[in-house]
Scaffold this motif. Sequence first.
Motif, mmCIF file in Angstrom:
data_model
loop_
_atom_site.group_PDB
_atom_site.id
_atom_site.type_symbol
_atom_site.label_atom_id
_atom_site.label_comp_id
_atom_site.label_asym_id
_atom_site.label_seq_id
_atom_site.Cartn_x
_atom_site.Cartn_y
_atom_site.Cartn_z
ATOM 1 N N LEU A 139 -39.159 49.653 -3.498
ATOM 2 C CA LEU A 139 -38.376 50.816 -3.366
ATOM 3 C C LEU A 139 -37.190 51.327 -4.357
ATOM 4 O O LEU A 139 -36.290 50.612 -5.143
ATOM 5 N N THR A 140 -37.087 52.219 -5.100
ATOM 6 C CA THR A 140 -36.238 52.744 -6.531
ATOM 7 C C THR A 140 -34.589 52.612 -5.769
ATOM 8 O O THR A 140 -34.445 52.535 -4.389
ATOM 9 N N PHE A 180 -38.309 44.768 2.764
ATOM 10 C CA PHE A 180 -38.263 45.807 3.121
ATOM 11 C C PHE A 180 -39.120 46.865 1.493
ATOM 12 O O PHE A 180 -39.189 47.575 0.939
ATOM 13 N N ALA A 181 -37.214 46.563 1.169
ATOM 14 C CA ALA A 181 -37.284 47.056 0.336
ATOM 15 C C ALA A 181 -38.010 46.522 -0.995
ATOM 16 O O ALA A 181 -38.844 46.789 -2.417
ATOM 17 N N ARG A 182 -38.546 45.067 -1.443
ATOM 18 C CA ARG A 182 -39.296 44.612 -2.144
ATOM 19 C C ARG A 182 -40.689 44.544 -2.129
ATOM 20 O O ARG A 182 -41.384 44.731 -2.588
ATOM 21 N N GLU A 183 -40.755 44.439 -0.813
ATOM 22 C CA GLU A 183 -42.048 44.753 -0.323
ATOM 23 C C GLU A 183 -42.803 46.237 -0.831
ATOM 24 O O GLU A 183 -43.745 46.338 -0.944
ATOM 25 N N ASN A 184 -42.080 47.367 -0.261
ATOM 26 C CA ASN A 184 -42.221 48.329 -0.899
ATOM 27 C C ASN A 184 -41.750 49.233 -2.433
ATOM 28 O O ASN A 184 -42.200 50.444 -2.620
ATOM 29 N N MET A 220 -32.689 56.226 2.393
ATOM 30 C CA MET A 220 -32.109 55.233 3.571
ATOM 31 C C MET A 220 -31.219 54.361 4.356
ATOM 32 O O MET A 220 -30.792 54.796 5.451
ATOM 33 N N LEU A 221 -30.157 54.155 3.457
ATOM 34 C CA LEU A 221 -28.538 53.900 3.730
ATOM 35 C C LEU A 221 -28.043 55.190 4.710
ATOM 36 O O LEU A 221 -28.159 55.222 6.067
ATOM 37 N N LYS A 222 -28.601 56.306 4.093
ATOM 38 C CA LYS A 222 -27.969 57.415 4.664
ATOM 39 C C LYS A 222 -28.264 57.597 5.921
ATOM 40 O O LYS A 222 -27.595 58.233 6.917
#
Length: 126
Positions: A103-104, A97-101, A111-113
């Motif tokens: 994300l910073t 998800f992080a790679r595809e979007n 997202m973790l919080k």
Amino acid sequence: MKQLTKAEEQVMQYLWSLSEAVVKDIVDRFDEPKPAYTTVATVLKVLEKKGFADHKTIGNTHLFFPLVSKKEYTRLQFRTLLEDYFQGSFPKLATFFARENNLTISELEEMLKSAESELNPENPES
């Protein structure tokens, strides 16, 4: 719980948003060209057979309502996605998800919080 076809899921989305509805209410939610009344009625009958919806009869009219909540179905879909594509690994899903979007770091931390607060509602400060 069984999986829904795209057509069944679309009708369920409208039924979830309405809470209860007659066939015409659901047909009216579709963009043009709208599906035939009989098509939507048939999909609702299939949803009843699958245990996702039911109806109560009021006069000559069937008032449909969901038996499965959107949250329950979302949970099933997520588990299926996680198992079928990410070997049951949430970290693999999050990495994808992080790679595809693109994300910073701050977006990942947010997202973790958010995930932590969802998993630990009695301690929202975590």
